[in-house]
Design a protein around this motif. Structure first.
Motif, PDB file in Angstrom:
ATOM      1  N   LYS A  74      -2.411  -1.353  -4.148  1.00  0.00           N
ATOM      2  CA  LYS A  74      -3.489  -1.706  -3.228  1.00  0.00           C
ATOM      3  C   LYS A  74      -4.491  -2.604  -3.939  1.00  0.00           C
ATOM      4  CE  LYS A  74      -2.986   2.810  -1.094  1.00  0.00           C
ATOM      5  NZ  LYS A  74      -3.587   4.100  -0.876  1.00  0.00           N
ATOM      6  N   GLU A  84     -10.929   3.409   0.249  1.00  0.00           N
ATOM      7  CA  GLU A  84     -10.194   4.667   0.461  1.00  0.00           C
ATOM      8  C   GLU A  84     -10.780   5.785  -0.407  1.00  0.00           C
ATOM      9  OE1 GLU A  84      -6.041   3.959  -0.196  1.00  0.00           O
ATOM     10  OE2 GLU A  84      -5.805   2.881   1.703  1.00  0.00           O
ATOM     11  N   ASN A  85     -11.114   5.454  -1.653  1.00  0.00           N
ATOM     12  CA  ASN A  85     -11.703   6.489  -2.539  1.00  0.00           C
ATOM     13  C   ASN A  85     -13.059   6.950  -2.013  1.00  0.00           C
ATOM     14  OD1 ASN A  85      -9.554   6.550  -4.280  1.00  0.00           O
ATOM     15  ND2 ASN A  85     -10.437   5.101  -5.741  1.00  0.00           N
ATOM     16  N   ALA A 136       0.837  -1.206   0.000  1.00  0.00           N
ATOM     17  CA  ALA A 136       0.000   0.000   0.000  1.00  0.00           C
ATOM     18  C   ALA A 136       0.871   1.255   0.000  1.00  0.00           C
ATOM     19  CB  ALA A 136      -0.941   0.001   1.204  1.00  0.00           C
ATOM     20  N   ASP A 139       1.654   2.172  -3.402  1.00  0.00           N
ATOM     21  CA  ASP A 139       0.411   2.325  -4.147  1.00  0.00           C
ATOM     22  C   ASP A 139       0.052   1.072  -4.966  1.00  0.00           C
ATOM     23  OD1 ASP A 139      -1.822   3.917  -4.552  1.00  0.00           O
ATOM     24  OD2 ASP A 139      -1.108   4.618  -6.499  1.00  0.00           O
ATOM     25  N   ARG A 190      -8.740   0.040  -2.329  1.00  0.00           N
ATOM     26  CA  ARG A 190      -8.715   1.301  -3.091  1.00  0.00           C
ATOM     27  C   ARG A 190     -10.127   1.899  -3.160  1.00  0.00           C
ATOM     28  NH1 ARG A 190      -4.784   3.434  -5.901  1.00  0.00           N
ATOM     29  NH2 ARG A 190      -3.610   1.510  -6.119  1.00  0.00           N
ATOM     30  N   THR A 248      -8.285  -3.854  -4.991  1.00  0.00           N
ATOM     31  CA  THR A 248      -9.407  -3.053  -5.499  1.00  0.00           C
ATOM     32  C   THR A 248     -10.391  -2.720  -4.387  1.00  0.00           C
ATOM     33  OG1 THR A 248     -10.496  -5.102  -6.174  1.00  0.00           O
ATOM     34  CG2 THR A 248      -9.228  -3.953  -7.840  1.00  0.00           C
TER      35      THR A 248
END
Length: 183
Positions: A65, A73-74, A60, A63, A70, A67
């Motif tokens: 990560k 987090e998004n 992580a 970057d 991610r 899916t």
């Protein structure tokens, strides 16, 4: 005067012996042996050691990560920015409501367009303290079973040859008597 004399001469008999000695032959053949040693039975079983490394946090950091992570987090980032945007809009609305106190539209626009400059630095990623590791040792079990030797021995009887001795009589000299008259 001559007297006749009787003269007797004897020869004794002589008996001789002819001896053929006995012959004895003894031979002992070696025993017949067959020895076989079966191999031992060796059984081994192992349990493999297990080393488990969890490098999720290290991946992580660079970057890489998953899916799901991610997406989470998004979603969190989007929620945070939406709340910040709503708060900023509320603050700008409050400032615009107070225009009569000397606030100007230019000040509001200037606040929303001035952003701090990003720091450019070298950053090392892959912190080894974030690496999660677990180890379970393996084992080795051995079982050895020995086999007894197979011995087949046959004793051979001795070979015995015997020729009997022989004694025979031989007359070496016969007895005799000689009688003679001497005048």
């Amino acid at each position: 005067m001559n007297i006749p004399q009787l003269q007797i001469q004897t020869t004794p008999a002589k008996l001789g012996l002819q001896i053929d000695k006995p012959i004895q032959e003894i031979e002992q053949p070696k025993a017949t042996q067959n020895i076989e040693q079966p191999a031992a039975i060796l059984e081994m079983s192992t349990t493999r050691p297990r080393l488990s490394l969890d490098s999720t946090e290290n991946r992580a950091d660079i970057d890489l990560k998953s899916t799901l992570r991610r997406s989470a987090e998004n979603a969190q980032y989007g929620m945070q920015k939406a709340l910040e945007g709503a708060g900023r809009r509320a603050q700008e609305g409050q400032q615009l409501m107070k225009i009569e106190n000397g606030a100007s539209l230019a000040d509001v626009i200037k606040q929303s367009t001035d952003r701090p400059q990003a720091d450019i630095n070298v950053r090392f990623v892959g912190d080894r303290t974030k690496l999660q590791m677990s180890f379970s040792p393996g084992s080795l079990d051995t079982n050895v079973r020995t086999q007894k030797p197979i011995v087949d021995a046959q004793i051979n009887r001795p070979i015995h040859n015997y020729t009997q001795g022989k004694v025979s009589r031989v007359m070496e000299q016969y007895n005799s008597i000689d009688i003679d008259w001497k005048v």
